[in-house]
Scaffold this active site. Structure first.
Site, PDB file in Angstrom:
ATOM      1  N   ASN A   1       1.121  -1.192  -0.327  1.00 45.91           N
ATOM      2  CA  ASN A   1       0.086   0.315   0.313  1.00 45.91           C
ATOM      3  C   ASN A   1       1.252   1.281  -0.116  1.00 45.91           C
ATOM      4  OD1 ASN A   1      -2.389  -0.919   0.564  1.00 45.91           O
ATOM      5  ND2 ASN A   1      -2.232  -1.622   1.824  1.00 45.91           N
TER       6      ASN A   1
ATOM      7  N   HIS B   1      -6.440  -8.696  -1.384  1.00 49.99           N
ATOM      8  CA  HIS B   1      -7.822  -9.582  -0.352  1.00 49.99           C
ATOM      9  C   HIS B   1      -8.233  -9.148  -0.102  1.00 49.99           C
ATOM     10  CE1 HIS B   1      -5.644  -8.403   3.763  1.00 49.99           C
ATOM     11  NE2 HIS B   1      -6.566  -8.636   4.342  1.00 49.99           N
TER      12      HIS B   1
ATOM     13  N   HIS C   1      -9.787  -1.045  -2.261  1.00 48.39           N
ATOM     14  CA  HIS C   1      -9.880  -0.356  -0.725  1.00 48.39           C
ATOM     15  C   HIS C   1     -11.893   0.598  -0.193  1.00 48.39           C
ATOM     16  CE1 HIS C   1      -6.270  -0.644   1.773  1.00 48.39           C
ATOM     17  NE2 HIS C   1      -6.801  -2.278   1.576  1.00 48.39           N
TER      18      HIS C   1
END
Length: 439
Positions: free
Chosen positions: A151, A173, A204
């Site tokens: 990230n 995931h 996200h």
């Protein structure tokens, strides 16, 4: 087949991905290259992966370790797949800097690894390193697939896809667990078996656009009813995403502690009532880091299990991607790729998260269509700061970095333009002084 794991000191994650790969019948004899710049963590991972290779793979894989910049090309040379799990600057000093300096300006965060001022600076210092990775990959393994798990996903993957020649996909995931997460939280787990979902958006903040049971019945009306009731009657850990369901109509892939800081709605100056109402865990990521560091020694001993390291294949995408590409057995993933019209009402150059088909042809994204307008608006509020950050990293423009921070919705909701510029200057200086330059 050769797999190079960048950031192999992420021992638990390297165990999952490489253990998964060892369990693929076609890859028992693969070569594994473990790369890190931390000699202690690299050695720990090397011992663990070697022990696991012996326990579950009869020692058939070849495991090698490579330390530091001097050995990076050797680690990458002739790789077929590169798994990227680096964290530039770690908790100390860089995460501490990302949280503590903004606090001086009254800016509070929860995770700060995807967006927010912390996510922007995490991207900047990481892209500074990825530029060198990309140059090495283009030289010594130009046909390798770069599987990025680090990230901020959209910014790092977007940079690699737009400004390098490295074949890249971003993996997270949260897509795999999205349906299970919401159905469990509204006590509808009995509908999970055979349920069908459609998920797309950005990393996200990808949206659960459709969810039906095995007979094709739409589960959303009941999910919406139960989510609204739960938020009204009890305190729980997913109140922000349940508020999304109520106000926007849809659930999203990543947790409430993440999504609390991707918008201007929940964390505001002089509004502690909202923090309480939505049960928002400020400073959550530093707490996790501290706890993980404290528990690592015991966890390490548990993982090693006296050398008898066992493994069950996880839900991570990496091994399935390798298997699909190398064997031409198709597999479907949720991947981060450049939009190019896949979601027409998001910017073409944005990094989006969409269903992708994986086979011998590589990774092929699928067309999604337009998102509901309110969801496209939410995504766009994150996309433009992401794109400005990528541009700042590519061009070395301090002014563009300022603009990225100014467009970031949470930062803009709390600080003036002059305060944002001053904050960026202080963060640039602090990271550079700590040895992790931004430009």
């Amino acid at each position: 087949m050769k797999v190079t794991f960048m950031g192999a000191g992420s021992t638990v994650f390297s165990k999952n991905v490489l253990g998964d790969t060892m369990m693929c019948p076609d890859f028992h004899d693969m070569e594994i290259a473990l790369y890190d710049i931390d000699s202690v963590r690299l050695e720990e991972s090397y011992l663990l992966i070697t022990a696991m290779n012996k326990s579950i793979n009869e020692g058939r894989a070849t495991v090698k370790k490579y330390l530091g910049v001097e050995q990076r090309k050797d680690a990458l040379r002739d790789a077929d797949f590169i798994v990227n799990a680096i964290q530039v600057g770690l908790y100390d000093p860089c995460t501490i800097i990302d949280f503590e300096i903004p606090k001086k300006y009254g800016l509070r965060q929860t995770i700060a690894d995807t967006l927010g001022i912390g996510g922007i600076f995490r991207a900047m210092r990481t892209i500074h390193v990825l530029k060198d990775f990309a140059a090495d990959i283009e030289e010594v393994c130009p046909n390798a697939w770069f599987l990025n798990y680090t990230n901020p996903m959209a910014m790092l993957t977007g940079y690699m896809l737009r400004y390098t020649n490295v074949k890249t996909v971003g993996l997270c995931h949260s897509v795999q667990v999205c349906a299970k997460s919401i159905l469990k939280k509204v006590d509808m787990e009995d509908k999970l078996d055979g349920c069908i979902t459609k998920i797309a958006g950005i990393n996200h903040m990808a949206w659960l656009l459709e969810i039906t049971d095995k007979d094709g019945n739409d589960l959303y009306p009941e999910i919406r009813r139960r989510a609204k009731e739960k938020n009204a009657t009890e305190k729980h850990s997913d109140m922000v995403r349940f508020d999304y369901i109520d106000k926007l109509g849809y659930y999203c892939t990543e947790s409430s502690e993440h999504n609390a800081e991707y918008n201007p709605f929940y964390i505001k100056p002089n509004r502690p009532d909202l923090i309480e109402k939505f049960n928002i865990p400020l400073d959550e990521y530093p707490r996790r880091c501290i706890n993980q560091i404290a528990k690592w020694q015991a966890q390490k001993e548990e993982l090693m299990a006296g050398g008898n390291v066992q493994h069950e294949r996880s839900k991570e995408y990496a091994s399935h991607i390798m298997e699909a590409i190398m064997t031409n057995r198709p597999y479907k993933i949720g991947g981060n790729v450049i939009n190019n019209g896949l979601i027409p009402n998001l910017p073409a150059k944005a990094c989006v998260e969409v269903p992708c088909l994986v086979d011998a042809n590589g990774i092929t994204p699928t067309y999604v269509g337009e998102l509901p307008l309110q969801l496209a608006a939410m995504n766009s509020s994150n996309i433009y700061p992401q794109m400005l950050t990528i541009e700042a990293a590519y061009t070395g423009s301090r002014e563009t970095l300022y603009q990225a921070a100014m467009m970031e919705p949470h930062t803009a909701a709390e600080l003036s333009t002059d305060e944002i510029v001053a904050l960026c200057d202080e963060l640039i200086e602090a990271h550079t002084k700590a040895g992790y330059p931004i430009f």
